[in-house]
Design a protein around this motif. Sequence first.
Motif, PDB file in Angstrom:
ATOM      1  N   TYR A 180       0.858  -1.160   0.112  1.00 45.83           N
ATOM      2  CA  TYR A 180      -0.179   0.009   0.129  1.00 45.83           C
ATOM      3  C   TYR A 180       0.687   1.174   0.133  1.00 45.83           C
ATOM      4  N   LYS A 183       1.437   2.523  -3.431  1.00 43.54           N
ATOM      5  CA  LYS A 183       0.353   3.109  -4.257  1.00 43.54           C
ATOM      6  C   LYS A 183       0.651   4.561  -4.312  1.00 43.54           C
ATOM      7  N   GLU A 217     -13.627  -5.070  -0.429  1.00 44.50           N
ATOM      8  CA  GLU A 217     -13.402  -5.900  -1.653  1.00 44.50           C
ATOM      9  C   GLU A 217     -14.772  -6.362  -1.997  1.00 44.50           C
ATOM     10  N   ASP A 236      -4.598  -8.954   8.183  1.00 45.07           N
ATOM     11  CA  ASP A 236      -4.314  -8.941   6.534  1.00 45.07           C
ATOM     12  C   ASP A 236      -4.512  -7.668   6.120  1.00 45.07           C
ATOM     13  N   HIS A 241      -1.923  -2.354   6.186  1.00 45.56           N
ATOM     14  CA  HIS A 241      -2.327  -1.370   4.983  1.00 45.56           C
ATOM     15  C   HIS A 241      -3.012  -0.110   5.737  1.00 45.56           C
ATOM     16  N   LYS A 337     -13.752  -8.126   3.296  1.00 40.15           N
ATOM     17  CA  LYS A 337     -13.996  -8.923   1.974  1.00 40.15           C
ATOM     18  C   LYS A 337     -15.495  -9.298   1.699  1.00 40.15           C
ATOM     19  N   GLN A 378      -8.162   3.864  -4.590  1.00 40.93           N
ATOM     20  CA  GLN A 378      -8.185   2.913  -5.785  1.00 40.93           C
ATOM     21  C   GLN A 378      -9.798   2.443  -5.729  1.00 40.93           C
TER      22      GLN A 378
HETATM   23  C1  BG6 Z   1      -2.989  -8.125   0.262  1.00 41.66           C
HETATM   24  C2  BG6 Z   1      -3.906  -9.047   1.130  1.00 41.66           C
HETATM   25  O1  BG6 Z   1      -1.994  -7.667   1.156  1.00 41.66           O
HETATM   26  O2  BG6 Z   1      -3.769  -6.822  -0.115  1.00 41.66           O
HETATM   27  C3  BG6 Z   1      -5.310  -9.404   0.281  1.00 41.66           C
HETATM   28  O3  BG6 Z   1      -3.413  -9.982   1.595  1.00 41.66           O
HETATM   29  C4  BG6 Z   1      -5.706  -8.241  -0.289  1.00 41.66           C
HETATM   30  O4  BG6 Z   1      -6.113  -9.963   1.163  1.00 41.66           O
HETATM   31  C5  BG6 Z   1      -4.826  -7.252  -1.135  1.00 41.66           C
HETATM   32  O5  BG6 Z   1      -6.754  -8.565  -1.198  1.00 41.66           O
HETATM   33  C6  BG6 Z   1      -5.282  -5.985  -1.609  1.00 41.66           C
HETATM   34  O6  BG6 Z   1      -4.582  -5.438  -2.441  1.00 41.66           O
HETATM   35  P1  BG6 Z   1      -5.027  -4.547  -3.549  1.00 41.66           P
HETATM   36  O7  BG6 Z   1      -3.601  -3.837  -4.151  1.00 41.66           O
HETATM   37  O8  BG6 Z   1      -5.613  -5.248  -4.571  1.00 41.66           O
HETATM   38  O9  BG6 Z   1      -6.073  -3.476  -2.905  1.00 41.66           O
END
Ligand code: BG6
Length: 489
Positions: A180, A183, A217, A236, A241, A337, A378
């Motif tokens: 992250y 980004k 997500e 996670d 992040h 999620k 994003q």
């Molecule tokens: C990862 C997690 O670090 O980041 C995942 O382990 C998650 O669960 C992902 O889906 C999300 O990353 P991005 O860049 O797709 O937002």
Amino acid sequence: ANVSSASIIIVGASGDLAKKKIFPALFALYYENCLPKQFTVYGYARSKMTDSELRDMVSRTLSCRIDKREDCSEKMNEFLGRCFYHSGQYDSEEDFSNLDRKLKLQEGGEACNRLFYLSIPPNIFIDAVRCATLSASSSRGWTRVIVEKPFGRDTESSAALTDALKQYLEENQIFRIDHYLGKELVENLSVLRFSNLIFEPLWSRQHISNVQLIFSENFGTEGRGGYFDSYGIIRDIMQNHLLQILAIFAMETPVSLNAEDIRNEKVKVLRSIKPIHLDNVVTGQYNSQTKGDITFPGYTDDKTVAEGSLTPTFAATVLFIDNARWDGVPFLMKAGKALDNRRTEIRVQFRNVPGNLYKGNFTSDAEESNNELVIRVQPDESIYLKINNKVPGLGMDLDQSNLNLRYASRYSNEVPDAYERLLLDAMEGERRLFIRSDELDAAWAIFTPLLRELEEKNITPEGYPFGSQGPISAQHLASRYNVRWGDLN
Ligand code: BG6
């Protein structure tokens, strides 16, 4: 790159991350002429594979993301020609030293820099570091190791990992990655704060009523259930992040843009955050949901997830920073999620205008509307500020409108993938966007008491349907602080 040669070894080359992110990012760097003149990419994993099988596998993941320039397939072939494969066990000194021999041969006695990217499960981490660095220590040039999360599961296990790594590596050889931080809009956060006059004076408890960090997500664990089930959404997403974004958002002005100066400020603000407890947390887990002919599976329907698992796939919490700037300002975090959309954003809600002359003139139901700054990390990267404005006409009606900086409209440049920036930085020895060990400690200190409570008390997460907005209790949690989640308006 400011180095003339490097061998990049991807340990765990057949894994998901290597295929989806690492190889494509390396190719993008190559395409942009950012890799050293002399470079090789080695895939390292247990399965047997020839160089050409690896190239086939990698070639399926590459694309020319910028524009379909004519030289794209030529560039791809050049890149693939520099990719090799070495099969070995992760804990075998012999296998790694065979790789070392191959590398030395290719390097032809020149000084050789080695960048190991460890994209493997944490339980084999240390062995791999031991074996990989053993042979590298005899090579001239630098050796650096990029490590992917999870960096442990709590304060103790993370400290143990740090100690173990110390046996083989200096802190300045370790690049703990949190993608992250790579980004574009997260990089831009400190530009926004520190190079514009108009934000920083407002960046405090005097003017900000609350800050929201939101990650959602619209898909479930999808085959990653095995990994996810032993970590859960708090480890996670939140502990790394979202907390990293928060640190950059809330830190004091660093002395300079130097990596240590920035990380010193991040550590300071992280250490000012009070540990979280259960009474300020909502956890959730998604259930199956049928829409038309399609049934979306629930979390525990995933075969790789333990039956009756209590692992949260959603969490919402409120953090407080105990310092002069932020005292009393709730920082709300939400991550989940299988929700109704995919989005990461920072929402800054400002206080009421004192003695607002236009109370009651709003076209909305609310008596007054507050300013809100939204930084959409994003997708559809943008920064917009909600302001109150007079609706044109003879009356005096106010509504909220957006001052909107939408990257897709403003810039024709493509936003690079986070891994491109981070790989380039690691190669150049730039540590600004990597996590220092004291930052990691401070981050775990915030979440460890909560994680422990959740597990000791076997807290059952609240169910929510796949594709929904998550547990309703997350809204109640926000209301306790007189806050509404900005993304649900
Ligand atoms: C990862 C997690 O670090 O980041 C995942 O382990 C998650 O669960 C992902 O889906 C999300 O990353 P991005 O860049 O797709 O937002």
